[in-house]
Every structure is written in C-alpha cells, then in structure tokens.
Enzyme design. Sequence first.
Site, PDB file in Angstrom:
ATOM      1  N   HIS A  58      -3.588   6.127   3.860  1.00 26.81           N
ATOM      2  CA  HIS A  58      -4.235   4.852   3.502  1.00 26.81           C
ATOM      3  C   HIS A  58      -3.873   3.471   3.963  1.00 26.81           C
ATOM      4  O   HIS A  58      -4.525   2.732   4.357  1.00 26.81           O
ATOM      5  CB  HIS A  58      -4.481   4.937   1.963  1.00 26.81           C
ATOM      6  CG  HIS A  58      -5.397   3.990   1.273  1.00 26.81           C
ATOM      7  ND1 HIS A  58      -5.049   2.554   0.813  1.00 26.81           N
ATOM      8  CD2 HIS A  58      -6.654   4.135   0.715  1.00 26.81           C
ATOM      9  CE1 HIS A  58      -5.775   1.860   0.314  1.00 26.81           C
ATOM     10  NE2 HIS A  58      -6.887   2.737   0.137  1.00 26.81           N
ATOM     11  N   ASP A  96       0.934  -1.055  -0.071  1.00 29.31           N
ATOM     12  CA  ASP A  96      -0.092  -0.044  -0.140  1.00 29.31           C
ATOM     13  C   ASP A  96       0.699   0.994  -0.127  1.00 29.31           C
ATOM     14  O   ASP A  96       1.906   1.256  -0.580  1.00 29.31           O
ATOM     15  CB  ASP A  96      -0.988   0.107   1.243  1.00 29.31           C
ATOM     16  CG  ASP A  96      -2.475   0.628   1.060  1.00 29.31           C
ATOM     17  OD1 ASP A  96      -2.171   1.983   0.942  1.00 29.31           O
ATOM     18  OD2 ASP A  96      -3.327  -0.305   0.995  1.00 29.31           O
ATOM     19  N   SER A 129     -11.000  -0.397  -0.981  1.00 31.26           N
ATOM     20  CA  SER A 129      -9.784  -0.416  -0.033  1.00 31.26           C
ATOM     21  C   SER A 129     -10.299  -0.829   1.361  1.00 31.26           C
ATOM     22  O   SER A 129      -9.413  -1.429   1.948  1.00 31.26           O
ATOM     23  CB  SER A 129      -9.317   0.817  -0.216  1.00 31.26           C
ATOM     24  OG  SER A 129      -8.597   1.227  -1.616  1.00 31.26           O
TER      25      SER A 129
END
Length: 798
Positions: free
Chosen positions: A222, A179, A530
């Site tokens: 994220h 990621d 996600s």
Amino acid sequence: MSKRNSKLFFMYLLIFSLVFSSFAGLGGAVSIEESSQPNVYLDVDPTSADLITVIVELEEESILEAKHNGNFQSAELLEAERQVIIAEISKVANVTVGQEYDYVFSGFSLEIAENELHHLLSIAGVKAVYENVEYQVSSFDVDFETVSPMMMDSAPFIGANDAWEAGFTGKGVTVAIIDTGVDYTHPDLAHAFGEYKGWDFVNNDADPQETITGLLSRRTNHGTHVAGTVAANGEIKGVAPDATLLAYRVLGPGGSGTTQNVIAGIERAVLDGADVMNLSLGNTSNNPDFATSIALDRAMADGVVAVTSNGNSGPNDWTVGSPGTSRQAISVGATMLPYNLYSAGIFTSEGVDYPSSAVMGYPSEDELLALTDGEFEFVWVGLAGTAADFAGKDLEGKIALMQRGDYAFQVKAENAKAHGAIGAVIFNNQPGVQPEIPGTPIPMIMTSQEDGQKLQAELEAGNNMISFDIEFVKEVGETMANFSSRGPVMGTWMIKPDVSAPGVAINSTVPLHHASGPHTHGYASLQGTSMAAPHVAGAAALILEAHPDWSVDFVKAALMNTAENLFDADGNLYPHNSQGAGSIRVLDAINTEILVTPGSHSFGIFTNMDEREVRSQSFTIHNVSNERKRLAIDFTGHEGIKVTTSKNLQIQPGRTQELNFNVQVDTRKLDPGFYEGTFILTYGNQKVEVPTIVFVQIPNNVNLATWQSIGISGGNVVGNVSLPFGADVFDVRIRSEATGELLRVIPSGTNLTAGTYGIVWDMTVNEEALAPGRYQVIAYVKKGNREQEIIGGTLNVN
C-alpha cells in the site's frame, strides 16, 4: 440504545452490574453540577481485567499548541509532566508506557487493565483519554494485466503534465508517506529517497521498508503504491516526480496499525521537516476531536500541508472517519475517470426477459464487446468463492453464473477467470441494485435477484446457452466512486471531503519482493480514497514549488477554489458532501489569482422553529495577483436560506479583505436536516465557488448527550454527562428495567450551556434504599423540538 450509535463523541460507557447487601450511610443528597473530569472517548468494561492500550492527552499544551497560542513550552517540561502522571498511575495500577508525544500532541500511550482505567481519570493534569483504534489501509485490488490504458492517465487528467510543462515537478519539496512503509529500492522511487529514509514505528528502527516476508497475506504494498502516485519517476510517473520522499511505517503486516503509531508518525514527519504529509488510512469514527485529527490540525498550524483520505464507507452521508474529520487537513474523496457506458441485454430462450441486466465491470472494451460474438454456454458456480464451487465444472471459454454474497466481486471474477471463464453473470442475493465495479478481470453482467432466478430456472430446463447484446450508450464524465465516504462531520458540521481526485483503478508502483508471486512486474492497480489522497499530496508539492511562500491555508484554498464540479452519469450535480469543492486541477490551482479561505463554509445549526433567525458571518478573500480585482458576488441555495452581502467587491493587489454577510434561515419553511448552497465569486472570466452547508435543528442521528463516565463512589452513583449543544432541560432519571416505570428524577437543570456536567445519586427512591431489582440510570435532554433519553448504565441490586 446501541452501544456504538453515531454521535458527537465516543462514550466512556461503564455498563455495571453491582450487588449490594446493605446501604448504610446513604444520605439524601442528589445533584447536577458542572464537571471538570477528563473527556473520555472509548467504551470500557470496568469488570474486565483485560489489558487495553489508550492514548492519554495532558492538560499541558504540546509544543505546537503552545506556540500557536503564544505560550512557551519545552520538551523538558512536558517530559517532567508526563513522568509525574505516569508515577501517579503506577502507584495504583500496573501499566506499561508506549509512545510519548510532545510536539504535535501532548501525552503518551498507555497499556492498562480496563478495570483500572478509572484511576487514571482522577489524576490531575489528564485532559482526555482516547481509544487506541485500529487503522487499516483502505484500497481494493484490481488485476494489473487487465486494467484499461485509460486508467493510467490519472496524473495527466488532473493537469499534472501541464504543471510539468510549466516547470513545476515538485523539486525541493519533501512529502512524508505515513503508511505501511515504502519500497525505497523500487527503480521508480529510488531517486526520491536520500540516506535518511524516515522511520519504522512498527519495528522501531530507521528502515521503513514494507512488510516483505512471512505469509503472502501479511505482506504489504500500500505505502509503495501511494508513494508512486506522489513521486514515481520511471515506468510510472507520479504527480510530483521530482519531489523528495520520507517514509513512516505506522501500519504493519496485513496493513493495519493503531493510533499510537499514527500520531508518532505525524509528529516525526513534522520534526523531520516534511512540507507535505499523506495519510491514506482511516477509521470509522466521525469525530473531529479524535487524537489523530487533532494531531493533523496542529501539523497544519505548523505549516505542514496534511492530506488524508476521506474513507471507503460511502455512499451514505455521515460516513467520513478520522483523520478525514480533521478541521484543517485536506480530506480527499475518490473519483472514477471518464468512461464509456454500455447497456447489456441477455437472451437465453424465447419468452424469457431479463430487464435488469446491466454492465457491472470489464477489463477492456474489446473484451466486453466480444460477448456479442455468438452464443456461449453458461455454468452455475454458486458464490464462486472456493474451489468447491468449481469442482467438476468445465468453464473454459464459457460464462460463469454466480450469486452475490460472502466474497468480494473481484474475488469471484478472479476465480472464474482462473477456471477459464471469459465472462460472468452475477445476480443479486436480495432486492436492490448492485454497484458498478470498474476494471473487473473478466466482463461481468449484473442482474436482479428475480432475473437471476430466471437464469437458474433456464439451466434446470436444459437451456444452458446464453447470448448478449452489448451496445454503446454514452460517454460518462468523471464521477464520484460509490465507495467514497461522505460528510458532514459531527460537531464541527463541516463539509467533507474538501476535494476529490481519481481513486478508481489507479496504476502505481508496488514492491519487487515477490519473485514467485503476482507482483514480479512491480506495478499494480488499486482503488480507494487511499489512491485519491496522494494525487492531492503530489499536487500540493507542485503548488509549494511554484509558491514557496504560500501558507497551508493558501495551498488548501487553491485546490478547493479551482476544483471542477462533478456530475453523476445522469447529469446531476453531486452534493457538496459527496465531492467537496470538486475534482482538483493542478495548474489552475497554481495560476489562481484569488484565494478564498476557508474554501468551504458551515453556517452551523439553526434551532429556532418559530421565526426567522439571522446571524452575521464572514470569510476572507485574498488577491494574490499584482492587479486590482473587482469581484461580483452571488449566492445560490434553498429559498428558505437567504444570504445578504455586498454584490461587488474591489481588492487591491496583494491585499486581503473580509467578506461579511448575514445569513437568514426561515426554519418555518424548512424541514429538519441539512441544506447546501454555494457562494459564487466572479472576476473577469474566472469564477470561484465556495460550498456551504446549514443545519436546521440538531440532526436526528446525533445524540443530545453522551455519558463520559458512570460508576460508584462513596455509596453514590456518580457520573459525567457531556451536553455538546447545551440543553433547554436536563435531568437524570431512574427507571425500573423490568417495567420502564419512572422512579426518580434527579433535580433538573434548565437553559444549560454546552459542557460536561457531573451527577450524583444516593441510590434511594422515595428516600428509601433500593429494593432488589435492576435499575436504569438515564440522561434526559430536551433541546428545541427534540427529546432524548440515553442509558448510562444498569444497576443490579440483590
């Protein structure tokens, strides 16, 4: 034809404009024959000297591919082969080598000028060339402070707390987070990291921390959010709170990165011994043969459970993107947790009705219901996207009237709240329906374009007071998120996603680096597929702790076979290509006694339109219990699709048995398209459902052919055309661009099998050199009841 039509392969499309003054030496030879040139999955302008980065796959098998095929391969042999090919291309082009791969993928990334790429295609040993596409994190911010407590319950909702009580917390299982990096210093995550934390492929070092410096818009959160959903253990508790984490930073500032680093991250995670990997990233390529999808397939073959998001391009079919298109990896769609549905009436003055008004979103039920307490002044703020929209306007305690367009709904709501508004009415900028947006910072009521224009007219007439009638309608169960991408997958015709999990307004960890920014608390709510994928990655960790000897296929099947069916707000069952097998339930997956592999089934494409077509197929049933199981078997689906198999089956404890069946498709009763069905296997009071899909005729949005290359060599136009379905008839046609007149047909092939075919045209028409003008080179294909012409390029003759 659109340069980027939805199709089986990316095209290597050389749109060329060539000037010729003579045609000396032209012969009369033209031909179509099978081609052995590499597959190429990108668009290129051969007249451009711009540098591009491509991913080169070699004919030499990767270590894992060779192992899976029973062959020997070594890193040393692959290094030698790479160096031979790099040396060859370096003789004729200026190139720079980037990442090199040998374990899950055989090849390297290469920077090269577009107009020199054709040299690479002529080098022996090159199998395929892929675009180095950009991957972007796919999530949406939701204001943490206004998230309903209901949204904090996603891990318990899928049964994680039941698994914890049964003794399974992910202990001893390693999960790789591929990621934007992870804030391994976060107090809820520090426990999950050891001395070795993973790798940063953006900065090429051993510190996979999130982007924490520079402009706020370039900083990321994220990966930390994803990691928290998997294994947080503090204020937030992830699905597998005792799992070990490794972080691989493949997406840099702003949350974007490219294929070359994603493949490198997958390879490093496998080599580092990860048991599970999570990739909450994607692109829009619906292609099962893209490089990242291939890398995940091989990671799964090596025993690593690969979990990936399905994409945020829904709700239309065919919107799944790579690596969600992987044949083997677990692709995950996003759901919204149960919520209360409210209606919303609007009143401004007698005789004016707003029949389209409905609730778009709200931060809490109390704040939504507070709109029923009296009258409010409403103020026009246009698009509500900039300070100018609010200049000179007092919104304190008032309702913002805004129009859809240009800015995200959340941005508009946040701006209105920042200027004191306690609610908003947003009307459409075109005919149609607006989406529901859960967790908006202020209550938002949506209307049609027509009703919005009535509200504007009321303001112009001086009627600037508004009141609302908000009423409870019903409780809505877990539903699919509108943004969640849908299948099927082109080429393999598989159902995607495989499963679904909560992905709307998911509260989790974020970095603690913004001392003066909006995330000083270290938590935020985001939404997207996600956010759904790490729920499944965490669930896989719990299953592996409970069953350390289970294969990746068993883990995937357990999640699919025990998933809960999902229904929309009106009670309609979602299609398989929306929800996959359904929403995961962790403890049920751990405790299941029957596993069906694969967990979904594609019958393929049936093209015979004149009669019934019958095929023999099968899947495998595993009895993982210590008792004999007697299964009753049934199939439900369209009346034009009949499946015959044994009605009952007995499987001894610990044994495996093939379920053989015949599928009969009566295409005379079916329009072209795809049709879904379900195998239902019942034992005792337990039930396993296996989603199926069948295609009647080749889908209209899929090209019958793709040009993989076209150019000039030795005074001839030469090219390669891929026929993914074969062809009843195939030829190459030359047309005048100005008039469309058919000038020549290069001799056709008939009854061709699937493959790639090379063409050669001597650039003559009626045995004479081309007159000045522009000429289109077109592949013509007929397959079944479909015909298609696909332009490969345009030749400009002066």
